[in-house]
Scaffold this active site. Structure first.
Site, PDB file in Angstrom:
ATOM      1  CG  HIS A 161      -8.294  28.746  -1.318  1.00 23.12           C
ATOM      2  ND1 HIS A 161      -9.402  29.547  -1.087  1.00 23.12           N
ATOM      3  CD2 HIS A 161      -7.789  29.436  -2.312  1.00 23.12           C
ATOM      4  CE1 HIS A 161      -9.435  30.612  -1.488  1.00 23.12           C
ATOM      5  NE2 HIS A 161      -8.645  30.762  -2.398  1.00 23.12           N
ATOM      6  CG  ASP A 185      -7.256  26.410   3.287  1.00 18.76           C
ATOM      7  OD1 ASP A 185      -8.043  26.236   2.397  1.00 18.76           O
ATOM      8  OD2 ASP A 185      -7.236  27.592   4.077  1.00 18.76           O
ATOM      9  CG  ASN A 187     -10.386  25.820   6.295  1.00 23.25           C
ATOM     10  OD1 ASN A 187     -10.398  26.846   6.871  1.00 23.25           O
ATOM     11  ND2 ASN A 187      -9.822  25.944   5.073  1.00 23.25           N
ATOM     12  CG  ASP A 195      -8.888  33.333   0.948  1.00 22.61           C
ATOM     13  OD1 ASP A 195      -8.284  32.249   1.480  1.00 22.61           O
ATOM     14  OD2 ASP A 195     -10.050  33.332   0.553  1.00 22.61           O
ATOM     15  CD  GLU A 218      -0.210  25.951   7.630  1.00 20.96           C
ATOM     16  OE1 GLU A 218      -1.143  26.279   7.958  1.00 20.96           O
ATOM     17  OE2 GLU A 218       0.487  26.373   6.668  1.00 20.96           O
ATOM     18  CG  HIS A 233      -5.964  26.891   7.474  1.00 15.67           C
ATOM     19  ND1 HIS A 233      -5.350  27.143   6.329  1.00 15.67           N
ATOM     20  CD2 HIS A 233      -4.830  26.881   8.270  1.00 15.67           C
ATOM     21  CE1 HIS A 233      -4.173  27.379   6.226  1.00 15.67           C
ATOM     22  NE2 HIS A 233      -3.703  27.114   7.461  1.00 15.67           N
ATOM     23  CB  CYS A 234     -10.507  30.357   5.006  1.00 21.68           C
ATOM     24  SG  CYS A 234     -10.660  28.547   4.292  1.00 21.68           S
ATOM     25  CG  ASP A 286      -6.832  33.106  -4.291  1.00 24.56           C
ATOM     26  OD1 ASP A 286      -6.667  34.046  -5.344  1.00 24.56           O
ATOM     27  OD2 ASP A 286      -8.015  32.732  -4.245  1.00 24.56           O
TER      28      ASP A 286
HETATM   29  N1  ARG Z   1     -12.690  25.233  -2.179  1.00 18.74           N
HETATM   30  C1  ARG Z   1     -12.669  24.537  -0.987  1.00 18.74           C
HETATM   31  C2  ARG Z   1     -13.596  23.301  -0.831  1.00 18.74           C
HETATM   32  O1  ARG Z   1     -14.784  23.842  -0.994  1.00 18.74           O
HETATM   33  C3  ARG Z   1     -12.641  25.563   0.310  1.00 18.74           C
HETATM   34  C4  ARG Z   1     -11.520  26.322   0.418  1.00 18.74           C
HETATM   35  C5  ARG Z   1     -11.765  27.253   1.345  1.00 18.74           C
HETATM   36  N2  ARG Z   1     -10.324  27.835   1.819  1.00 18.74           N
HETATM   37  C6  ARG Z   1     -10.083  29.309   1.929  1.00 18.74           C
HETATM   38  N3  ARG Z   1      -8.737  29.450   2.255  1.00 18.74           N
HETATM   39  N4  ARG Z   1     -11.033  30.327   1.441  1.00 18.74           N
HETATM   40  O2  ARG Z   1     -13.307  22.390  -0.527  1.00 18.74           O
END
Ligand code: ARG
Length: 369
Positions: free
Chosen positions: A248, A250, A307, A129, A29, A352-353, A200
């Site tokens: 996820h 991250d 993230n 994702d 990373e 990151h996403c 994902d």
């Molecule tokens: N579900 C996570 C949270 O609310 C956000 C993850 C977003 N990550 C992504 N790769 N789309 O903490």
């Protein structure tokens, strides 16, 4: 830029040089970034017919899936401001000499179907994702939302260039995602209940020979098994259960550089920290600054600040609102480029996403022996 003009892709194809082969090289990373994908927001909309997304929203908001679950429109200003934020982010990386790719535009209103469902599509905002790079390999993941089933096609030109460059390109088997595969019991904290591998790509982070796979709503045991069997002999894939049931990894564990990891203090503790990371220095994230630039409901928790995206082991792109986190990173000798993704939370992703590392300088190392 590629994504503004649908004809731009074919124009570039004719001009051979822009379509040169790419050898994927992404082992962790943090190594110095050379080539990356940044998502786009063109044609983004929440897919109203996606029954898995509806189940997700119902579980999150304590509604029954039989209720009339409201899925909002994305206002034009949110699209415009996000386009601006993504372009600034991409531009900053280009200024550093990093090659930036953007996905192709898709018609999200066009219906897509499998033998088990029919839906509209979603967006190409989060390449993280749907695609995963591991060493010289690029993997299409087994996404849990029907509306994202065909999303990887938006990257087909790039994938073909990766193939041409000698990269390995594989796709995970796709889960059926039937109505009966959806969990309807709000006490069970998982959206799906299926024997099919379903994950994902953003459920995985990598550190050389070791990969970390979050077991959660967006990554089941069968998906872990598929990844383990597929990478056998090359990688150790560590299961991360009991950390977070949502989407996820991250916003839960962020690898900063060899020996240093940032974790979510609400989700991670000394006991559930994945075993290999117990050898590393652990920083617990400070409280996050919460904000909203629209009335859209958040798709993410406040922890989206974690993230962040490492450009190299000494430089992170971090949400500019997160002053305490920035201070903490600087204390650990990590410089910060503060940027904004004003609508990251309702759109479901931070820095990151919205990226996918295609090439980072450096090879496959063992960071835990
Ligand atoms: N579900 C996570 C949270 O609310 C956000 C993850 C977003 N990550 C992504 N790769 N789309 O903490």
């Amino acid at each position: 830029m590629l994504h503004n003009n649908p004809n731009a892709i074919s124009a570039r194809q004719e001009n051979g040089s822009a379509q040169s082969p790419i050898r994927v090289n992404a082992h962790n990373e943090w190594d110095p970034l050379e080539e990356v994908v940044v998502g786009i927001i063109d044609n983004a909309r929440f897919p109203r017919k996606d029954h898995v997304l509806k189940t997700d929203i119902a579980l999150e908001t304590n509604q029954s899936i039989h209720d009339d679950i409201e899925i909002p429109d994305i206002p034009d200003f949110v699209i415009e401001e996000t386009r601006e934020d993504l372009d600034i982010f991409a531009g900053e990386m280009e200024k550093m000499g990093i090659t930036v790719h953007r996905p192709g535009v898709i018609d999200t209103q066009r219906k897509v179907a499998s033998p088990f469902w029919e839906t509209e599509q979603f967006y190409n905002y989060c390449p993280r994702d749907v695609l995963m790079t591991v060493g010289d390999m690029i993997i299409e993941s087994a996404n849990i939302f029907p509306s994202r089933y065909f999303e990887a096609y938006a990257y087909r030109d790039l994938l073909l260039r990766c193939l041409e460059g000698g990269s390995r390109w594989i796709a995970a088997p796709r889960p059926r995602l039937r109505a009966i595969d959806c969990n309807t019991d709000a006490r069970v904290k998982a959206i799906l209940n299926t024997a099919d591998p379903a994950f994902d790509a953003a459920n995985v982070i990598k550190a050389g020979k070791d990969l970390f796979y979050l077991i959660s709503s967006s990554g089941n045991e069968a998906g872990l098994k598929w990844l383990r069997n597929t990478l056998r002999g090359e990688y150790r894939v560590h299961a991360c259960p009991g950390l977070y049931t949502g989407m996820h990894i991250d916003t839960t564990i962020t690898l900063l550089r060899p020996g240093l990891v940032l974790v979510n203090p609400e989700r991670v503790n000394e006991d559930n920290l994945p075993e290999p990371l117990k050898k590393w220095d652990v920083i617990y994230a400070p409280e996050m600054e919460e904000y909203a630039y629209s009335d859209l409901p958040p798709l993410c928790s406040a922890w989206l600040g974690l993230n962040l995206f490492m450009i190299n082991p000494n430089l992170a792109v971090v949400d500019a609102h997160q002053k305490a986190l920035i201070k903490l990173l600087e204390k650990h000798k990590i410089d910060v480029l503060p940027l904004k993704l004003r609508h990251g939370s309702p759109l479901g992703g931070g820095f990151h996403c919205v990226t996918l590392d295609i090439r980072r300088r450096g090879g496959k190392e063992d960071y835990f022996s």
